[in-house]
Design an enzyme around this catalytic site. Structure first.
Site, PDB file in Angstrom:
ATOM      1  N   LYS A 237       1.979  -1.959  -1.676  1.00 13.75           N
ATOM      2  CA  LYS A 237       1.673  -3.350  -2.322  1.00 13.75           C
ATOM      3  C   LYS A 237       3.136  -3.528  -3.176  1.00 13.75           C
ATOM      4  O   LYS A 237       3.510  -2.945  -3.800  1.00 13.75           O
ATOM      5  CB  LYS A 237       0.433  -3.283  -3.573  1.00 13.75           C
ATOM      6  CG  LYS A 237       0.252  -4.293  -4.387  1.00 13.75           C
ATOM      7  CD  LYS A 237      -0.697  -4.283  -5.285  1.00 13.75           C
ATOM      8  CE  LYS A 237      -1.165  -5.682  -6.062  1.00 13.75           C
ATOM      9  NZ  LYS A 237      -2.437  -5.731  -6.666  1.00 13.75           N
TER      10      LYS A 237
ATOM     11  N   GLU B  51       2.682   0.918  -5.319  1.00 18.53           N
ATOM     12  CA  GLU B  51       3.195  -0.451  -5.836  1.00 18.53           C
ATOM     13  C   GLU B  51       4.503  -0.318  -6.611  1.00 18.53           C
ATOM     14  O   GLU B  51       4.354  -0.348  -7.822  1.00 18.53           O
ATOM     15  CB  GLU B  51       2.064  -1.237  -6.655  1.00 18.53           C
ATOM     16  CG  GLU B  51       2.241  -2.358  -6.900  1.00 18.53           C
ATOM     17  CD  GLU B  51       1.191  -3.052  -8.089  1.00 18.53           C
ATOM     18  OE1 GLU B  51       1.316  -4.328  -8.183  1.00 18.53           O
ATOM     19  OE2 GLU B  51       0.438  -2.114  -8.314  1.00 18.53           O
TER      20      GLU B  51
END
Length: 300
Positions: free
Chosen positions: A219, A182
């Site tokens: 992400k 992420e």
């Protein structure tokens, strides 16, 4: 417990091809008081850290056991370490998610962010990561999530963030789990679109280095240029690309996400928007159900 090969394979298939989104239930120390405030629990109503975490676990248990919180629309859920070690309906949380709701459990593993340098915030060191991953595997956790933040289109900073993400990802893969990498781009960045172009190229270069079987998830902030991450989603080493809400309201996040054909949601604040402890179960379940439905529709 732990994962058998058949369960892991079934969970991987669900994450790869399922229709729906990932619920982020992983607010940690710093973000918990704010999450509780939004849920109608003031800081003066609990005394100390243990009481605070008991309140947030009660909130998460209420969400997990709600009638609409099933794999019909929710593919996975990201947990905080304390949540993983706690129980829902008398079962360890990860087991309750998979056995009772058909939802794939993930664990947030980062320990927060370093100070800003080169326009980015790297992850802080994660002491004892191998032991944590071993424990996670024993609990039946499928994968992990790790966050860093990009504030501006600084090529050196972005390269460093992505390299750190993949380095930690390799540690996760070695433990038999699937990492969600992420590298968030700040939605308020004046150079957001430029940062995303650099980020995409750095991620692609790292993905090309992975061997068969070293599959990851990504992400990412919903990009300024619609469809920017389609190529990443199609990469053979990528299971799924999921989107963070990043401070957008639920409506705006869903509206932007709906324009990304190959991203699904992984929202936290947007999922719990409008929920409060004081609600009756019927009102709570109706409000949560409406949020789930809205995020689900944007994801498919």
């Amino acid at each position: 417990m732990g994962q058998d090969v058949a369960t892991f394979s079934k969970q991987a298939d669900q994450m790869r091809t399922g229709g729906g989104f990932i619920a982020a239930l992983d607010q940690s120390g710093g973000s918990t008081p704010k999450a509780l405030r939004l849920y109608g629990v003031a800081e003066d109503s609990y005394d100390g850290e243990d009481a605070m975490y008991a309140e947030i676990h009660e909130m998460r248990s209420r969400i997990i056991t709600a009638p609409d919180f099933t794999n019909a629309k929710v593919l996975g859920a990201i947990l905080f370490e304390r949540t993983m070690r706690a129980e829902v309906d008398g079962k360890p949380t990860a087991q309750a998610l998979w056995d009772d709701r058909g939802i794939v459990p993930f664990l947030k593993i980062d320990k927060g962010l370093e100070d800003k340098a080169d326009g980015v915030q790297m992850m802080k060191p994660i002491p004892g990561i191998e032991e944590t991953l071993k424990e996670a595997a024993a609990f039946g956790i499928f994968g992990t999530k790790e966050r860093s933040v990009i504030h501006e289109a600084n090529a050196a900073g972005i390269k460093a963030v992505v390299a750190q993400q993949f380095e930690l990802g390799m540690t996760v893969l070695a433990a038999g789990l699937v990492p969600i990498l992420e590298p968030e781009v700040d939605i308020n960045s004046a150079t957001k679109a430029e940062a995303e172009t650099i980020l995409k190229a750095e991620i692609a270069a790292q993905l090309d280095q992975l061997a068969e079987g070293q599959d990851v998830m990504l992400k990412l902030t919903i990009p300024t240029e619609d469809g920017l991450y389609n190529d990443l989603a199609d990469h053979p080493r990528v299971i799924r690309v999921v989107a963070l809400s990043g401070g957008y309201s639920t409506d705006e996040a869903c509206e932007r996400l709906a324009r990304q054909p190959k991203m699904i949601a992984s929202f936290s604040r947007a999922l719990t928007e409008g929920l409060s402890k004081q609600m009756s179960d019927a009102d709570f379940n109706a409000a949560l159900g409406a949020n789930i439905d809205k995020i689900y529709r944007a994801s498919i």
